[in-house]
Design an enzyme around this catalytic site. Structure first.
Site, PDB file in Angstrom:
ATOM      1  N   LYS A   1      23.713   6.577 -21.011  1.00 20.86           N
ATOM      2  CA  LYS A   1      24.849   6.931 -20.152  1.00 20.86           C
ATOM      3  C   LYS A   1      25.699   5.675 -20.012  1.00 20.86           C
ATOM      4  O   LYS A   1      25.577   4.925 -19.049  1.00 20.86           O
ATOM      5  CB  LYS A   1      24.332   7.414 -18.785  1.00 20.86           C
ATOM      6  CG  LYS A   1      24.422   8.923 -18.642  1.00 20.86           C
ATOM      7  CD  LYS A   1      23.925   9.408 -17.312  1.00 20.86           C
ATOM      8  CE  LYS A   1      25.037   9.756 -16.364  1.00 20.86           C
ATOM      9  NZ  LYS A   1      25.873  10.888 -16.727  1.00 20.86           N
TER      10      LYS A   1
ATOM     11  N   ARG B   1      16.032   6.691 -15.775  1.00 21.60           N
ATOM     12  CA  ARG B   1      16.946   6.882 -16.913  1.00 21.60           C
ATOM     13  C   ARG B   1      17.916   5.708 -17.028  1.00 21.60           C
ATOM     14  O   ARG B   1      18.245   5.264 -18.131  1.00 21.60           O
ATOM     15  CB  ARG B   1      17.705   8.208 -16.776  1.00 21.60           C
ATOM     16  CG  ARG B   1      18.554   8.530 -17.987  1.00 21.60           C
ATOM     17  CD  ARG B   1      19.090   9.940 -17.977  1.00 21.60           C
ATOM     18  NE  ARG B   1      20.083  10.146 -16.928  1.00 21.60           N
ATOM     19  CZ  ARG B   1      20.672  11.314 -16.675  1.00 21.60           C
ATOM     20  NH1 ARG B   1      20.371  12.388 -17.399  1.00 21.60           N
ATOM     21  NH2 ARG B   1      21.552  11.425 -15.707  1.00 21.60           N
TER      22      ARG B   1
ATOM     23  N   GLU C   1      26.975  19.984 -26.233  1.00 26.11           N
ATOM     24  CA  GLU C   1      27.028  20.117 -24.770  1.00 26.11           C
ATOM     25  C   GLU C   1      28.494  20.178 -24.356  1.00 26.11           C
ATOM     26  O   GLU C   1      29.377  20.145 -25.213  1.00 26.11           O
ATOM     27  CB  GLU C   1      26.334  18.930 -24.111  1.00 26.11           C
ATOM     28  CG  GLU C   1      26.959  17.586 -24.458  1.00 26.11           C
ATOM     29  CD  GLU C   1      26.260  16.398 -23.812  1.00 26.11           C
ATOM     30  OE1 GLU C   1      25.492  16.590 -22.860  1.00 26.11           O
ATOM     31  OE2 GLU C   1      26.515  15.264 -24.259  1.00 26.11           O
TER      32      GLU C   1
HETATM   33  N1  PXG Z   1      25.972  15.616 -20.509  1.00 24.31           N
HETATM   34  C1  PXG Z   1      26.786  14.588 -20.241  1.00 24.31           C
HETATM   35  C2  PXG Z   1      27.622  14.026 -21.319  1.00 24.31           C
HETATM   36  C3  PXG Z   1      26.815  14.061 -18.945  1.00 24.31           C
HETATM   37  O1  PXG Z   1      27.617  13.020 -18.671  1.00 24.31           O
HETATM   38  C4  PXG Z   1      25.202  15.716 -18.256  1.00 24.31           C
HETATM   39  C5  PXG Z   1      25.186  16.182 -19.562  1.00 24.31           C
HETATM   40  C6  PXG Z   1      24.278  16.335 -17.250  1.00 24.31           C
HETATM   41  O2  PXG Z   1      23.223  15.435 -16.951  1.00 24.31           O
HETATM   42  P1  PXG Z   1      22.519  15.387 -15.523  1.00 24.31           P
HETATM   43  O3  PXG Z   1      21.451  14.374 -15.678  1.00 24.31           O
HETATM   44  O4  PXG Z   1      23.558  14.992 -14.528  1.00 24.31           O
HETATM   45  O5  PXG Z   1      21.991  16.743 -15.287  1.00 24.31           O
HETATM   46  C7  PXG Z   1      26.030  14.634 -17.934  1.00 24.31           C
HETATM   47  C8  PXG Z   1      26.082  14.092 -16.543  1.00 24.31           C
HETATM   48  C9  PXG Z   1      31.215  12.908 -13.330  1.00 24.31           C
HETATM   49  C10 PXG Z   1      29.745  13.071 -13.537  1.00 24.31           C
HETATM   50  O6  PXG Z   1      31.596  12.067 -12.520  1.00 24.31           O
HETATM   51  C11 PXG Z   1      29.239  13.457 -14.759  1.00 24.31           C
HETATM   52  C12 PXG Z   1      27.863  13.581 -14.925  1.00 24.31           C
HETATM   53  C13 PXG Z   1      27.004  13.352 -13.898  1.00 24.31           C
HETATM   54  C14 PXG Z   1      27.510  12.954 -12.685  1.00 24.31           C
HETATM   55  C15 PXG Z   1      28.899  12.814 -12.498  1.00 24.31           C
HETATM   56  O7  PXG Z   1      32.002  13.620 -13.983  1.00 24.31           O
HETATM   57  N2  PXG Z   1      27.428  13.919 -16.148  1.00 24.31           N
END
Ligand code: PXG
Length: 294
Positions: free
Chosen positions: A151, A52, A184
């Site tokens: 991201k 990703r 989300e």
């Molecule tokens: N939506 C958004 C906007 C994200 O940033 C997710 C969904 C979930 O995706 P994953 O692939 O992790 O299942 C994310 C992921 C943090 C932190 O430090 C945030 C995320 C992942 C890791 C750490 O707040 N967000």
């Protein structure tokens, strides 16, 4: 103990892990990141996260000077250098150092750093009792601007929404898209249970295609629970039988209240529901049973 950071090919002490003030990641948010978890000496879905990252890089025309396998190896090296068996990886790629000006071609080489550390997003009681969430005024940007799949280092929309949620006394905020459909939360994907089926918005409604979200599809299929995508309104969430959020940092966490409405019916109103609890348990078992060995 000082953490050891992987920075552009070297493992250095945290105090020496420095980025230039001319790095476009800092000056313009021109860069990308991944958040990855490791449990019991194994990194969960490492390849998926790195793939990703490379897709985000491709979308932004960041030319990665490393291969996917190399970045996976550097990630494992960083964890080993810190002597950790359980924790969190933050992997960041920036456009690199360049003169002032938006032009990304001013930056000849991207920079990458990898942090291995702990992370705790929510206190344990929220996993048991569930999370209260409020809807935020800040909308998830449309895919017509920057795709929510990237991201990127610019999380300001999500941060603005998080501020709204925290100010309202909630730990997490629900973000809608321009049309008012559920996208989300600020760092997690959203699911509901209705008539025993698990439903989540399609990513085209403005969410990141979360790796934990994909795990929920796999777990539902394995457990014989029907799961499907559908556009959701806030009404669907208010009247759902159950709701939960997923993310690498948040893992699987019940959402029990949205905008003062207690989610659920009868005995489980305002409480984590049975399908949520089943998926939480299945998730916990899965992360401890597979992954790239450290
Ligand atoms: N939506 C958004 C906007 C994200 O940033 C997710 C969904 C979930 O995706 P994953 O692939 O992790 O299942 C994310 C992921 C943090 C932190 O430090 C945030 C995320 C992942 C890791 C750490 O707040 N967000």
């Amino acid at each position: 103990m000082s953490r050891k950071i992987w920075l552009d090919g070297n493992i250095v002490e945290e105090a020496d892990a420095k980025i230039s003030v001319f790095d476009h990641g800092l000056l313009y948010g021109d860069g990308i990141f991944e958040g990855i978890r490791f449990y019991e000496n194994r990194v969960f879905r490492l390849r998926e996260h790195i793939e990703r990252l490379f897709l985000s890089a491709k979308a932004l025309l960041i030319k990665m000077p490393w291969s996917i396998d190399e970045v996976m190896a550097y990630t494992l090296d960083t964890i080993r250098a810190n002597g950790l068996t359980e924790g969190y990886i933050r992997l960041v790629v920036t456009r690199g150092v360049g003169d002032l000006g938006l032009n990304p071609y001013l930056c000849p080489t991207p920079s990458m750093f990898i942090i291995a550390s702990g992370i705790k997003l929510y206190p344990t009681e929220y996993y048991t009792n569930g999370l209260e969430v409020v809807t935020c005024g800040t909308r998830r940007p449309t895919p017509a601007s920057l795709s929510p799949q990237v991201k990127s280092l610019n999380y300001l929309n999500n941060i603005m929404a998080k501020i709204e949620a925290l100010k309202a006394g909630a730990m997490e905020g629900l973000m809608l898209n321009e049309q008012g459909y559920v996208a989300e939360c600020t760092g997690d994907n959203v699911f509901i249970v209705k008539k025993g089926q698990v439903i989540t918005p399609p990513v085209s409604d403005g969410s990141l295609d979360g790796i934990t979200r994909q795990v929920i599809f796999d777990l539902c299929e394995k457990s014989g629970i029907t799961i499907r995508e559908a556009s959701l309104t806030r009404y669907d969430l208010y009247t759902a039988e159950e709701s939960f959020l997923t993310g690498t940092a948040a893992e699987v966490i019940p959402m029990v209240k949205l905008d003062e409405r207690e989610i659920g019916h009868g005995e489980s109103e305002g409480r984590p529901g049975p399908i949520t609890l089943k998926l939480t348990e299945a998730f916990r078992a899965l992360v401890r049973s597979e992954g790239e060995p450290i």
